[in-house]
Each structure stands twice: as structure tokens, then as C-alpha cells.
Design a protein around this motif. Structure first.
Motif, PDB file in Angstrom:
ATOM      1  N   SER A   1       0.827  -1.199   0.000  1.00 20.88           N
ATOM      2  CA  SER A   1       0.000   0.000   0.000  1.00 20.88           C
ATOM      3  C   SER A   1       0.865   1.255   0.000  1.00 20.88           C
ATOM      4  O   SER A   1       0.597   2.222  -0.738  1.00 20.88           O
ATOM      5  CB  SER A   1      -0.917  -0.012   1.226  1.00 20.88           C
ATOM      6  OG  SER A   1      -1.666   1.182   1.308  1.00 20.88           O
ATOM      7  N   ASP A   2       1.914   1.257   0.802  1.00 15.99           N
ATOM      8  CA  ASP A   2       2.804   2.415   0.838  1.00 15.99           C
ATOM      9  C   ASP A   2       3.519   2.599  -0.497  1.00 15.99           C
ATOM     10  O   ASP A   2       3.711   3.732  -0.963  1.00 15.99           O
ATOM     11  CB  ASP A   2       3.819   2.249   1.963  1.00 15.99           C
ATOM     12  CG  ASP A   2       4.735   3.454   2.083  1.00 15.99           C
ATOM     13  OD1 ASP A   2       4.314   4.454   2.689  1.00 15.99           O
ATOM     14  OD2 ASP A   2       5.855   3.405   1.545  1.00 15.99           O
ATOM     15  N   PHE A   3       3.902   1.480  -1.129  1.00 13.37           N
ATOM     16  CA  PHE A   3       4.558   1.561  -2.440  1.00 13.37           C
ATOM     17  C   PHE A   3       3.675   2.278  -3.458  1.00 13.37           C
ATOM     18  O   PHE A   3       4.144   3.177  -4.178  1.00 13.37           O
ATOM     19  CB  PHE A   3       4.899   0.155  -2.944  1.00 13.37           C
ATOM     20  CG  PHE A   3       5.222   0.115  -4.416  1.00 13.37           C
ATOM     21  CD1 PHE A   3       6.411   0.604  -4.894  1.00 13.37           C
ATOM     22  CD2 PHE A   3       4.296  -0.398  -5.327  1.00 13.37           C
ATOM     23  CE1 PHE A   3       6.706   0.589  -6.257  1.00 13.37           C
ATOM     24  CE2 PHE A   3       4.563  -0.424  -6.678  1.00 13.37           C
ATOM     25  CZ  PHE A   3       5.779   0.067  -7.151  1.00 13.37           C
ATOM     26  N   TRP A   4       2.393   1.919  -3.525  1.00 13.28           N
ATOM     27  CA  TRP A   4       1.509   2.565  -4.493  1.00 13.28           C
ATOM     28  C   TRP A   4       1.371   4.057  -4.187  1.00 13.28           C
ATOM     29  O   TRP A   4       1.206   4.877  -5.102  1.00 13.28           O
ATOM     30  CB  TRP A   4       0.143   1.892  -4.506  1.00 13.28           C
ATOM     31  CG  TRP A   4       0.130   0.531  -5.115  1.00 13.28           C
ATOM     32  CD1 TRP A   4      -0.308  -0.628  -4.529  1.00 13.28           C
ATOM     33  CD2 TRP A   4       0.577   0.160  -6.424  1.00 13.28           C
ATOM     34  NE1 TRP A   4      -0.160  -1.690  -5.391  1.00 13.28           N
ATOM     35  CE2 TRP A   4       0.374  -1.239  -6.560  1.00 13.28           C
ATOM     36  CE3 TRP A   4       1.141   0.859  -7.488  1.00 13.28           C
ATOM     37  CZ2 TRP A   4       0.718  -1.938  -7.713  1.00 13.28           C
ATOM     38  CZ3 TRP A   4       1.476   0.163  -8.647  1.00 13.28           C
ATOM     39  CH2 TRP A   4       1.266  -1.208  -8.754  1.00 13.28           C
ATOM     40  N   GLY A   5       1.488   4.427  -2.936  1.00 13.73           N
ATOM     41  CA  GLY A   5       1.424   5.839  -2.593  1.00 13.73           C
ATOM     42  C   GLY A   5       2.655   6.620  -2.992  1.00 13.73           C
ATOM     43  O   GLY A   5       2.589   7.835  -3.215  1.00 13.73           O
ATOM     44  N   ARG A   6       3.787   5.939  -3.125  1.00 16.80           N
ATOM     45  CA  ARG A   6       5.038   6.611  -3.490  1.00 16.80           C
ATOM     46  C   ARG A   6       5.312   6.559  -4.995  1.00 16.80           C
ATOM     47  O   ARG A   6       5.921   7.488  -5.538  1.00 16.80           O
ATOM     48  CB  ARG A   6       6.214   6.002  -2.717  1.00 16.80           C
ATOM     49  CG  ARG A   6       6.119   6.248  -1.222  1.00 16.80           C
ATOM     50  CD  ARG A   6       7.267   5.610  -0.448  1.00 16.80           C
ATOM     51  NE  ARG A   6       6.984   5.672   0.987  1.00 16.80           N
ATOM     52  CZ  ARG A   6       7.263   6.717   1.754  1.00 16.80           C
ATOM     53  NH1 ARG A   6       7.855   7.784   1.236  1.00 16.80           N
ATOM     54  NH2 ARG A   6       6.969   6.701   3.047  1.00 16.80           N
ATOM     55  N   MET A   7       4.922   5.478  -5.655  1.00 19.52           N
ATOM     56  CA  MET A   7       5.101   5.412  -7.114  1.00 19.52           C
ATOM     57  C   MET A   7       4.141   6.397  -7.776  1.00 19.52           C
ATOM     58  O   MET A   7       2.929   6.313  -7.567  1.00 19.52           O
ATOM     59  CB  MET A   7       4.837   3.990  -7.616  1.00 19.52           C
ATOM     60  CG  MET A   7       4.899   3.852  -9.144  1.00 19.52           C
ATOM     61  SD  MET A   7       6.526   4.158  -9.863  1.00 19.52           S
ATOM     62  CE  MET A   7       7.337   2.550  -9.602  1.00 19.52           C
TER      63      MET A   7
END
Length: 298
Positions: free
Chosen positions: A273-279
Motif C-alpha cells: 500500500s505504501d509503495f503505491w502511494g510513493r510510485m
């Protein structure tokens, strides 16, 4: 809180490593939010740097990752891609301490405690199994190459029967000082690379690849007087073929090796979930396709 710089570095040289590095970079950024002394570095060869995708460059920018060229490849006796970790480690950064991480890793908790270790100390977790030097006199011959006895201390390996073994560490997490040690002004990473090259060319012993980095890690410590900080398994927790993933500890590092193992870890949903927020959103379709090709089910 320490004021010493902690550099965290990894290699993204090649398409698959590049994709894996997305999860590593974003998880490192998440774990070290607000830690001003932490610096993140990614390395790729001069030949691959032009191939690094816009998605990767934009994610690195969002995560404050400095993308750098690997130092020139030295004259290994034969092809040795694993040697890129030694080259990345040998680059000059901001001083303080550094942590090298394999790219098939995600970070779940801050690693800042490593910044406070003494300059003469190298930290790593024991290997899971005795992948080299298990049944013959290889370790005796390896140490004898440098005129040294086999150390009397033992570490407890982290998988299988968890046997006691000569100092042998997984090189997927290695923490070391960036500052010169001794009269020659060389750093630990210089000593490690020097030892690996010498051992590769001049020690007549079998089965060096792909274990050369792990064989020469304790040899480097013994040659140059570094002390070992033997870490617990949460600092390099292997997810490979666990029977019960509900028992995964609250680890600093998850070393997944294959994407299917990462998906079973309890920490995975929050990391994804955090990855999708940063990409950046404009790269989401590309990222989804690449991660699915890597073996994830999204």
C-alpha cells in the motif's frame, strides 16, 4: 538519536533487480521517514544506467534515492555478478556507517540502530545453512591462505538444524564503517574487495562461486582486525519456504528471494500500500505489469 550519517545502498543493475528495487526503495523510505541522517543509494553499471526506466527514476526521486554508477568492474577470475555488491560498497559516500542490502529485500523497521556501532565493527546475521565449507577442510585452507588459524568462536546458523558453525554470514545485509581504519587509510569495503580479488585469483580452492562474497567476509574481518556484531535473524529474516507465515516476527528486514514468499508475510499489505502511494500514479499500470511479471499477484 545518533547524528552519524547512515548510508543504505543496493544494486539495481538489470531489469529484474530494478523492479525489486522499487519495493526496497519505497520500504526504506517508509521505515526512515523523518530520519534526517539516513541516505539511500542505488547502483547500476554504466552500460545499464541509460536503460533505467522513467518509473524507477521518478520513484527514486520520491524516495530520495541517489542513483549512481557502479565503480569499474575489477579483474575477477571469471564472471561474477555478485561482485557488484562489493563494488557498490567500495564507492565513496558521506562517511559514517553504511548498510549494503540485497535487492530482494524489503525493510519493515528503521535500521538506524546500526549507526551507533563502533568503527571497527562489522554487523551481519549468520547464514541460514552451511552453503560453503560444510564437510571438508576448506575453511582451514582459506584461513591458512592468509597465515591465520580458523577462529575458535562459532555462530549459530539460522535455518535447518541451526548448527554451530565457523563465522559465516549472509551477505544480503552487511553494515560497516565508511571511515578509514589503520595507517593505510583504507575502509572496510576496500579491504573486502581486496580480499575477494586475492582469494579469487590466488587461493586454489573449489566452489567459490557464488559464495565468494560470503567466504571472504569473515576472512576480511580476521585479516584486518574487525570485530563481528552477530545480528539476530530479524535483521535479515529469510522468508523462503517457511511452514507458518503467521509466525513471521516483527522483523527489521524481510529477505524474500522469490516474490511468492513475500506475499505471505503479514507485513506485505502495508508495504505494498505504501509503495503505491510513493510510485507516481502515471506509472501504476507499468509498475503493476512489471511486478506481476516478477511473480507477484496484485
Amino acid at each position: 538519536m545518533t547524528s552519524q550519517t547512515l548510508s543504505i545502498l543496493f544494486v539495481a543493475d538489470g531489469q529484474r533487480l530494478e523492479w525489486q528495487s522499487w519495493l526496497l526503495a519505497s520500504s526504506l523510505a517508509m521505515a526512515h521517514e523523518g530520519h534526517q541522517t539516513v541516505r539511500l543509494y542505488a547502483y547500476a553499471s554504466d552500460s545499464y544506467l541509460p536503460e533505467v526506466s522513467a518509473a524507477t527514476r521518478d520513484l527514486y526521486a520520491a524516495c530520495s534515492v541517489d542513483l549512481r554508477a557502479l565503480p569499474p568492474t575489477p579483474g575477477w577470475r571469471g564472471d561474477y555478478p555478485h561482485g557488484n555488491k562489493l563494488l557498490a560498497a567500495s564507492d565513496h559516500r558521506a562517511g559514517g556507517r553504511a548498510i549494503f542490502l540485497d535487492t530482494d529485500i524489503v525493510c519493515a523497521k528503521p535500521l538506524t540502530a546500526m549507526a551507533d556501532l563502533p568503527a571497527d565493527t562489522v554487523a551481519a546475521a549468520p547464514e541460514g545453512l552451511p552453503t560453503w565449507g560444510r564437510e571438508d577442510d576448506r575453511w582451514e585452507r582459506a584461513y591458512a591462505h592468509y597465515g591465520l588459524p580458523v577462529p575458535t568462536e562459532r555462530v549459530r546458523l539460522l535455518r535447518g538444524r541451526k548448527k554451530e558453525f565457523v563465522p559465516y554470514f549472509n551477505a544480503g545485509f552487511v553494515c560497516f564503517s565508511e571511515d578509514p581504519q589503520g595507517a593505510e587509510g583504507k575502509r572496510f569495503a576496500d579491504h573486502w574487495l581486496e580480499t575477494a580479488l586475492d582469494f579469487d585469483h590466488n587461493c586454489s580452492i573449489g566452489g567459490k562461486r557464488p559464495w565468494l562474497d560470503q567466504i571472504t567476509l569473515p576472512l576480511t574481518m580476521a585479516r584486518f582486525g574487525y570485530k563481528a556484531e552477530v545480528l539476530g535473524e530479524t535483521w535479515n529474516y529469510s522468508l523462503t519456504r517457511r511452514k507458518d507465515y503467521s509466525q513471521t516476527p516483527d522483523a527489521e528486514i524481510l529477505h524474500y528471494h522469490r516474490a511468492a514468499f513475500l506475499e505471505q508475510a503479514p507485513q506485505w499489505p502495508a508495504i505494498l500500500s505504501d509503495f503505491w502511494g510513493r510510485m507516481p500514479e502515471r506509472h501504476h499500470d507499468t509498475a503493476r505489469s512489471c511486478l506481476e511479471e516478477m511473480g507477484l499477484t496484485l
